[in-house]
Design a protein around this motif. Sequence first.
Motif, short mmCIF file in Angstrom:
data_model
loop_
_atom_site.label_atom_id
_atom_site.label_comp_id
_atom_site.label_asym_id
_atom_site.label_seq_id
_atom_site.Cartn_x
_atom_site.Cartn_y
_atom_site.Cartn_z
N GLU A 208 0.84 -1.19 0.00
CA GLU A 208 0.00 0.00 0.00
C GLU A 208 0.87 1.24 0.00
O GLU A 208 1.58 1.53 0.96
N MET A 213 -2.42 3.63 -4.67
CA MET A 213 -3.82 3.84 -4.33
C MET A 213 -4.61 4.45 -5.49
O MET A 213 -5.82 4.35 -5.54
N ARG A 216 -6.15 1.40 -7.64
CA ARG A 216 -6.76 0.31 -6.89
C ARG A 216 -8.05 -0.17 -7.59
O ARG A 216 -9.15 0.25 -7.28
N PRO A 276 -6.73 -1.84 1.43
CA PRO A 276 -7.47 -1.58 0.18
C PRO A 276 -8.21 -2.81 -0.31
O PRO A 276 -9.37 -2.71 -0.74
#
Length: 382
Positions: A208, A213, A216, A276
């Motif tokens: 992460e 991000m 994702r 996530p």
Amino acid sequence: MDDAIPHLIAPQVAGSAKLPDIEALRGIAVLMVMLVHWQPMLIAWDVPLWQHIRANYLDFWPGVDIFFAISGFVIARSLLPKLRAATTNTAFGATLVQFWIRRVWRLLPAAWLWLAFVLLCSAIFNRSGAWESFHTNFESVIAGALAVADFRFAARFAVLPYGSTSHYWSLSLEEQFYSALPVVVFLSGRRLVAILLLIAAILCALPETIPLMAFRAHAMVFGVLLAIFAEQPLYQRMNPAILANSRAARWAVLWGSLFFMAALAPLFQKITAIRPGLIAIIATALVFVASYGQHYIWAPGITKRALLWVGSRSYGIYLIHAPIFTFTRELWFRLLPNAGPGDAWKLIATAIPLVLVLSELNFRLVERPLRDVGKRIAARQG
């Protein structure tokens, strides 16, 4: 003669009917996104308690992951049966062309309209500097228009100014995903589920980081898998019918899921290193419950009708809220240059009605008529 394309699963009629709980989830998702952005996009000064809660306890960016899970499910529910029914390369290609035409006319006119609005305001309505520089916005607008905003977001987030279109990263990621998905479908054939599970596992295993991000796609992959699972007999046997007659159970499922996603999201949480992926799984579980179309997420009533309206306008609200938050800051800077925390209600009372009214106009004058144009053009390609 074209080479035959093996079927993935037995062909069936594409699912196209809108599901009320899916629309309600869209409404909840866009409200979560607005909660993330109201400070600092609308309220520029520090709000210590709110910032402390978001950094340490509850954050609401998983609203985007709910959008992604819904998107994967809804698109796959409609597209995959049509691709299965295309038994030749020519038919497969024609189906994709129709899909892309409909998608372009559904999404791009509104997206480009509000990109133009941002660029114009940054040039002529920026006395306070709320829009950042025209050059920065020019870069971000071009990235948004070319559907590469996620790459720019990954490179600049928390490092360099981004401009007033940072939320376009998710739209770019979706366009890239749905450009790649048909290729994966074509190449994988009957191994589609295994390939998607492998992709999901890889995404969940990635470290992460802030740049990652912006890519994702976990929830979109899970949404596609859910659409495939919904065609199997086991899906009907797993129908959570108990939720139909139990408000307590419905609320526990909805608010419990939202709470756990929000609790996993804060910047400084140390609950798990795979948050996530876990957030994407919880978001997809909510879509699973909503997918039965039996009001398992939210019972019919006034509040459900309000959520359905918000959900049906969620694309416009998503596009519009950030630039209108910034527009409102600039407007009140001119009306009340020394505005402070005590004036926050004025900004909120200005911005929210503007977002709602403009999203309705956007839906009626841009989204719906141009979506219909896209449908007519796509139909001629058949």
